[in-house]
Enzyme design. Structure first.
Site, short mmCIF file in Angstrom:
data_model
loop_
_atom_site.label_atom_id
_atom_site.label_comp_id
_atom_site.label_asym_id
_atom_site.label_seq_id
_atom_site.Cartn_x
_atom_site.Cartn_y
_atom_site.Cartn_z
N GLU A 135 35.35 -23.52 59.96
CA GLU A 135 35.72 -23.97 61.30
C GLU A 135 37.07 -24.69 61.27
O GLU A 135 37.89 -24.52 62.18
CB GLU A 135 34.61 -24.88 61.84
CG GLU A 135 34.60 -25.00 63.33
CD GLU A 135 33.29 -25.61 63.86
OE1 GLU A 135 32.21 -25.10 63.51
OE2 GLU A 135 33.37 -26.61 64.58
N GLU A 184 39.67 -22.14 61.07
CA GLU A 184 39.76 -21.44 62.36
C GLU A 184 40.59 -22.27 63.34
O GLU A 184 41.44 -21.74 64.07
CB GLU A 184 38.36 -21.18 62.92
CG GLU A 184 38.40 -20.35 64.20
CD GLU A 184 37.03 -20.17 64.86
OE1 GLU A 184 36.01 -20.51 64.24
OE2 GLU A 184 37.01 -19.69 66.01
N CYS A 219 27.81 -25.42 66.32
CA CYS A 219 26.67 -25.57 65.40
C CYS A 219 25.38 -25.98 66.09
O CYS A 219 24.33 -26.00 65.47
CB CYS A 219 26.98 -26.51 64.25
SG CYS A 219 28.20 -27.72 64.58
N SER A 250 33.96 -21.81 68.68
CA SER A 250 34.30 -21.38 67.32
C SER A 250 33.39 -20.22 66.95
O SER A 250 32.21 -20.20 67.31
CB SER A 250 34.09 -22.54 66.36
OG SER A 250 33.98 -22.05 65.04
N LYS A 267 16.68 -24.55 67.02
CA LYS A 267 16.97 -23.87 65.74
C LYS A 267 15.99 -22.73 65.49
O LYS A 267 16.31 -21.77 64.80
CB LYS A 267 16.93 -24.86 64.59
CG LYS A 267 18.14 -25.79 64.54
CD LYS A 267 19.34 -25.14 63.88
CE LYS A 267 20.58 -25.99 64.08
NZ LYS A 267 21.83 -25.23 63.86
N GLU A 321 17.49 -19.96 67.39
CA GLU A 321 18.71 -19.49 66.73
C GLU A 321 18.38 -18.58 65.55
O GLU A 321 18.99 -17.53 65.37
CB GLU A 321 19.53 -20.69 66.24
CG GLU A 321 20.83 -20.30 65.55
CD GLU A 321 21.56 -21.51 64.95
OE1 GLU A 321 20.93 -22.29 64.21
OE2 GLU A 321 22.76 -21.67 65.22
N GLU A 345 21.32 -11.03 65.92
CA GLU A 345 22.54 -10.86 65.13
C GLU A 345 22.55 -11.72 63.87
O GLU A 345 23.43 -11.58 63.03
CB GLU A 345 23.78 -11.14 66.00
CG GLU A 345 23.97 -12.58 66.46
CD GLU A 345 23.23 -12.92 67.75
OE1 GLU A 345 22.28 -12.18 68.11
OE2 GLU A 345 23.57 -13.94 68.37
N CYS A 397 22.08 -34.59 66.36
CA CYS A 397 20.82 -34.10 65.78
C CYS A 397 19.83 -35.21 65.45
O CYS A 397 18.62 -34.98 65.47
CB CYS A 397 21.09 -33.32 64.51
SG CYS A 397 22.31 -32.03 64.73
#
Ligand code: SF4
Ligand code: SF4
Ligand code: SF4
Ligand code: FES
Ligand code: FES
Lengths: 578, 161
Positions: free
Chosen positions: A280, A283, A300, A320, A359, A362, A367, A504
Site C-alpha cells: 500500500e 501504491e 483493509c 487502494s 472478515k 471478506e 475473488e 479493530c
C-alpha cells in the site's frame, strides 16, 4: 465543576452536576438494572427496568433518563420498585423463548442476568413467543427476531454511529419489530456486516455466525495442515473473555492457547500487515508520482469496503487495490509458505482469529482465491475464540507465554498498531517517509493521528513536499470524508478509514462490553505493544525482506499484483426507481 | 403517467416533514398506498436510509404500505358505534362489497378498513368513504351510498373503454 447534593437511599451524597440518576447512583456503589441503556448511546428510555422513586413524584421515574438535581431524595430499593421491575421482567419473559441453555448468550446475556438477580422463578401470565425464521442470509451474522426485546440499541448504533441505517424500529406498540424495512434479510439490504449491532445487543437476538464446528472439523482431520493467524487487536482483547481487565496484553498466552488447540502453525496477521504496508505504501508513492487518483483510501477494513461499494461506488478508484492483511496472509500461506514448507496447498487450512464479523464475509468473497484455493478457510471472532478455548478446557490464566512460529510470525510495531484507528496511517507514514527521503525517521510516533476523535488530520513533510492526510473511524465519520471527496473539496493525499469506532480494537466481534472507555484501554495497550517491540517499521521486518527476496520480487511486482491486490464491486443499490 | 416521487417532493414548498411527504405520495398513488419503490425514492430524495422511511410509514396508521382500492371505506369499530349498530352496518358493507375487513375488492375499487373512532360519535353508527363522513346510518342508507360510488366507477370504466 458544579456539585449536586442529593439523598440516595437515606444517605447524603454528592456528585458532579449533569449526571443521570443512574450514573450518579453507580458512582456511589448502587447498581440500578438497565436494558435499553448503553453508556455510549442517547437515552432511549423504553424498557423501564431502571425505575426509582423520587420524593414528591407520584410515578416511578426512569433513572437513565432523569438528571439528578440538588436536594433530590431518591430511593432505588423499595418493595414498590422491586415489584414493578419484577412485573416488567415477567412481561418480557412471557414473550421471550426460554432457550437459555442452548443460547449463544448463555453466560453473558443481560436479560438472563437480570432474571437471576431478581430471582424470577416462574413466568406468569400467558406466554406468547414469536416463531419467525432466523436470518442466516449472510456469512457474518445471524438475526433471531424471536429473542429481540426491542430495546433499540442496535438501531441506535446502526444509524448514529455507522450511519448505515439498516436496522430500525418498525410498526407500533405490541407489533414493534426491529429489523430492516419490509422485514428483509441482511443480505438483501446494504448492511456492511460490521457487527456493531451484535456488539451492543443485550441478548441473543443478533450475533456472529458461529464457525467453531468448521474449525474443529479441520483440526480433527489428520490430512489437513491447519495454520492460524491472529489479528493485531485480538492480543489486547482476548483476555477479557477470561475475566481479565480491558486492555490486558496477552500476546504470549494467546499463542500458547492456540497451540493447545492443536494448530500446526501459529502465525501472526501482523506479518501480513507489514506486507500490506509495503504494497500500500508503494501504491501511494506510485499514485503521488504518476498523478494517480488521490486521495488514496485504505482498504483493509471489509465493512468499510462493503460500505463504499454500496454507497459511493463511483468513488471506488480511490480505494487502494491492496488486499487486507487477513487476505494477504491467506494468499501467501497457500503459496509462499506451502512452497517453503513443502506442503501441498490443497492440504493447508487457514483459520483467522479476527475482531470482526465482516472478515467472515471478506474471506468468502469469490475473488479471494488467488492462491488457487479459497485463501482463508474459516474466520473466528474474538468471542468465538473465547468459546472454543473454553470448550477445549484451556485455562488461559495459567498458560506459559509462547512465541509465534516462523516465518509468518515475525512482525513489527507498525503492524501491531493496525488494530487502532490511525494505526495503518502511522505505519504507512513510517515506511513511506523513509522510502521517499532515504533518511531515517527518528521519531516514529505520529500522535496527531492517534486517539478516539472521529476525524483526525495531519500534515507530513515528505522530502520537502507537504502531504495532507486524514483518518476516520466509524462509518458516519467516513461518510463526511466521502462527501468532501465527492464534492472535490478534499485535498488529502491519503485517507485511512476503519469501519468500527476505535478501529479493530472496537470491532463487532470483540468481547461483549466493548464501550468507548474499554476501547481507550485497548488502544493504550496496542501502542504499548508497539513501543516495546525492537522493530517498529514494516520495511525493517527481516521476514518481509526475505519474502520479497525469495518469492515476490518487489512491491507492486507481477506476483504481488496477482496475489496481494484485488478489485472491488459496484454494489450501488440506491437509485431512483420512479 | 403517474407523477413521480421526485416531482411530488420538488413540488412541495419548503422542507416537509416525512409524514407530510408520505401522505402526499400516498394521495398521488392510484392504489392509495406507498409502494416499495416510493419508499426507496423518498429515502433517496431525502438522503436518509430506506429503513428510516419505512419505520415512519409503518408507524402511522394513516399510511398504507399495501395497495388499496380507489376508495377507502372506513368503519368505526369503537364502542359507541358498536352500541349504535355497527355490526349490522359492517355486515351490509361486507356483503355488498364481497370482502372482509382489511381486504380490497377484486376490481380494486374499494378497501374496507376498521378504524377506532372517526370523531363522529354524535352521529354513530358512522363510516367514512375517502374524505366524506356518513352518519346515522341504516343498512338501506349504506346500500344507496355505496351504489353511488359503484355507478361512478362503472361510468369511468365505460368512458375509458
Ligand atoms: S437471549 Fe438471554 S434470556 Fe434469551 S434465551 Fe438467550 S440467554 Fe436466555
Ligand atoms: S452489521 Fe453494521 S450495518 Fe449491518 S445492521 Fe449491524 S450495525 Fe447495521
Ligand atoms: S436486536 Fe438486540 S439490540 Fe436490537 S432491539 Fe433487539 S434486543 Fe435490542
Ligand atoms: S434503562 Fe432506563 S428505561 Fe431502559
Ligand atoms: S366511536 Fe365511532 S365515531 Fe367515535
Amino acid at each position: 465543576m458544579n456539585v449536586v447534593r442529593f439523598e440516595l437511599n437515606g444517605q447524603q451524597v454528592e456528585v458532579q452536576g449533569g449526571l443521570s440518576i443512574l450514573e450518579a447512583a453507580r458512582q456511589h456503589g448502587v447498581k440500578i438494572p438497565t436494558l435499553c441503556h448503553h453508556p455510549d448511546q442517547r437515552v432511549k428510555a423504553n424498557c423501564r427496568v431502571c425505575v426509582v422513586e423520587v420524593e414528591g413524584q407520584r410515578n416511578l421515574v426512569a433513572s437513565c433518563a432523569t438528571t439528578v438535581s440538588e436536594g433530590m431524595k431518591i430511593r432505588t430499593n423499595s418493595s414498590r420498585i422491586r415489584e414493578t421491575v419484577q412485573t416488567i421482567l415477567e412481561l418480557i419473559f412471557a414473550n421471550h423463548p426460554q432457550e437459555c441453555l442452548t443460547c449463544v448468550r448463555n453466560g453473558n446475556c443481560e436479560l438472563r442476568r437480570l432474571a437471576a438477580d431478581y430471582g424470577i422463578r416462574e413466568v406468569k401470565g400467558e406466554s406468547s413467543c414469536l416463531n419467525l425464521p432466523l436470518d442466516t442470509s449472510t456469512p457474518s451474522l445471524v438475526r433471531n427476531p424471536n429473542k429481540c426485546i426491542k430495546c433499540g440499541r442496535c438501531a441506535e448504533v446502526c444509524h448514529h454511529v455507522q450511519g448505515t441505517g439498516i436496522l430500525y424500529s418498525n410498526y407500533r406498540s405490541v407489533d414493534v419489530m426491529v429489523e430492516p424495512e419490509y422485514g428483509k434479510s441482511l443480505a438483501e439490504v446494504a448492511c456492511v456486516l460490521c457487527g456493531q449491532c451484535a456488539s451492543v445487543c443485550p441478548v441473543g437476538a443478533i450475533h456472529e455466525r458461529d464457525d467453531i464446528s468448521k474449525v474443529w472439523k479441520a483440526l480433527d482431520d489428520p490430512e489437513k495442515h491447519v495454520v492460524v493467524q491472529v489479528a493485531p487487536s485480538v492480543r489486547v482483547s482476548i483476555a477479557e473473555e477470561f475475566g481479565f481487565p480491558p486492555g490486558t496484553i496477552a500476546t504470549g498466552k494467546l499463542v500458547a492457547a492456540l497451540r493447545k488447540l492443536g494448530f500446526d502453525r501459529v502465525f501472526d496477521t501482523d506479518f501480513s500487515a507489514d506486507v500490506t504496508i509495503m504494497e500500500e505504501g508503494h501504491e501511494l508513492l506510485q499514485r503521488l508520482q504518476t498523478g494517480g487518483v488521490l486521495p488514496m483510501i485504505t482498504s483493509c477494513s471489509p465493512g468499510w469496503v462493503k460500505y463504499i461499494e454500496h454507497n459511493y461506488p463511483e468513488q471506488l478508484a480511490h480505494l487502494s487495490s491492496a488486499k487486507s492483511p487477513q487476505q494477504m496472509f491467506g494468499a501467501l500461506a497457500k503459496t509462499y509458505y506451502a512452497k517453503k514448507a513443502g506442503i501441498n496447498p490443497a492440504d493447508i487450512y487457514v483459520v483467522s482469529i479476527m475482531p470482526c464479523t465482516a472478515k467472515k464475509f471478506e474471506s468468502q468473497r469469490p475473488e479471494m482465491s488467488d492462491s488457487g484455493f479459497q485463501d482463508v478457510d474459516a474466520v473466528l471472532t474474538t468471542r468465538e475464540l473465547g468459546r472454543i478455548l473454553k470448550q477445549a478446557g484451556v485455562d488461559f490464566s495459567v498458560l506459559e507465554e509462547a512465541s509465534f512460529d516462523n516465518p509468518m510470525g515475525i512482525s513489527t510495531g507498525a503492524a501491531a498498531i493496525f488494530g487502532a484507528t490511525g494505526g495503518v496511517m502511522e505505519a504507512a507514514l513510517r515506511t513511506v517517509y523513509e522510502v521517499v527521503t532515504g533518511q531515517e525517521l527518528v521519531n516514529v510516533e505520529f500522535s496527531a493521528v492517534r486517539g478516539m476523535e472521529g476525524i483526525k488530520e495531519a500534515e507530513v513533510d515528505l522530502a520537502g513536499s507537504k502531504v495532507k492526510v486524514a483518518v476516520a473511524h466509524g462509518l458516519n465519520n467516513a461518510r463526511e470524508i466521502m462527501d468532501l471527496i465527492k464534492e472535490g473539496k478534499a485535498n488529502y493525499a491519503f485517507v485511512e478509514v476503519m469501519c468500527c469506532p476505535g478501529g479493530c480494537i472496537g470491532g463487532g466481534g470483540q468481547p461483549y462490553g466493548t464501550t468507548n472507555s474499554v476501547r481507550q484501554e485497548r488502544i493504550a495497550s496496542i501502542y504499548k505493544v508497539d513501543a516495546n517491540l525492537p522493530l517498529r517499521k514494516s520495511h525493517k521486518n527481516p521476514a518481509v525482506a526475505e519474502l520479497y527476496d525469495d518469492f515476490l520480487g518487489k512491491p507492486l511486482g507481477e506476483l504481488s499484483h496477482h496475489l496481494l491486490h484485488t478489485k472491488y464491486k459496484n454494489r450501488g443499490l440506491h437509485k431512483l426507481k420512479g | 403517467m403517474q407523477i413521480s416521487v421526485r416531482e411530488i417532493i420538488n413540488g412541495m414548498e419548503g422542507k416537509q416533514a416525512l409524514l407530510q411527504i408520505l401522505l402526499a405520495v400516498q394521495d398521488a398513488s392510484p392504489e392509495n398506498y406507498v409502494s416499495e419503490d416510493a419508499v426507496n425514492d423518498i429515502a433517496y430524495m431525502l438522503n436518509v436510509s430506506r429503513s428510516r422511511v419505512y419505520s415512519t410509514a409503518s408507524f402511522y396508521s394513516v399510511i398504507s404500505l399495501k395497495p388499496r382500492g380507489r376508495h377507502i371505506v372506513q368503519v368505526c369499530i369503537n364502542a359507541p358505534c358498536e352500541n349504535a349498530g355497527k355490526q349490522e352496518i359492517l355486515a351490509v358493507l361486507e356483503d355488498q362489497l364481497g370482502v372482509k375487513l382489511g381486504e380490497t375488492t377484486a376490481d380494486r375499487q374499494f378497501t374496507l378498513e376498521g378504524v377506532s373512532c372517526l370523531g363522529a360519535c354524535y352521529v354513530s353508527p358512522a363510516i367514512k368513504i375517502d374524505d366524506r363522513l356518513y352518519g346515522d346510518l341504516t343498512p338501506e342508507l349504506v346500500v344507496s351510498i355505496l351504489r353511488e360510488y359503484q355507478e361512478e366507477a362503472t361510468a369511468l370504466d365505460c368512458n375509458a373503454s
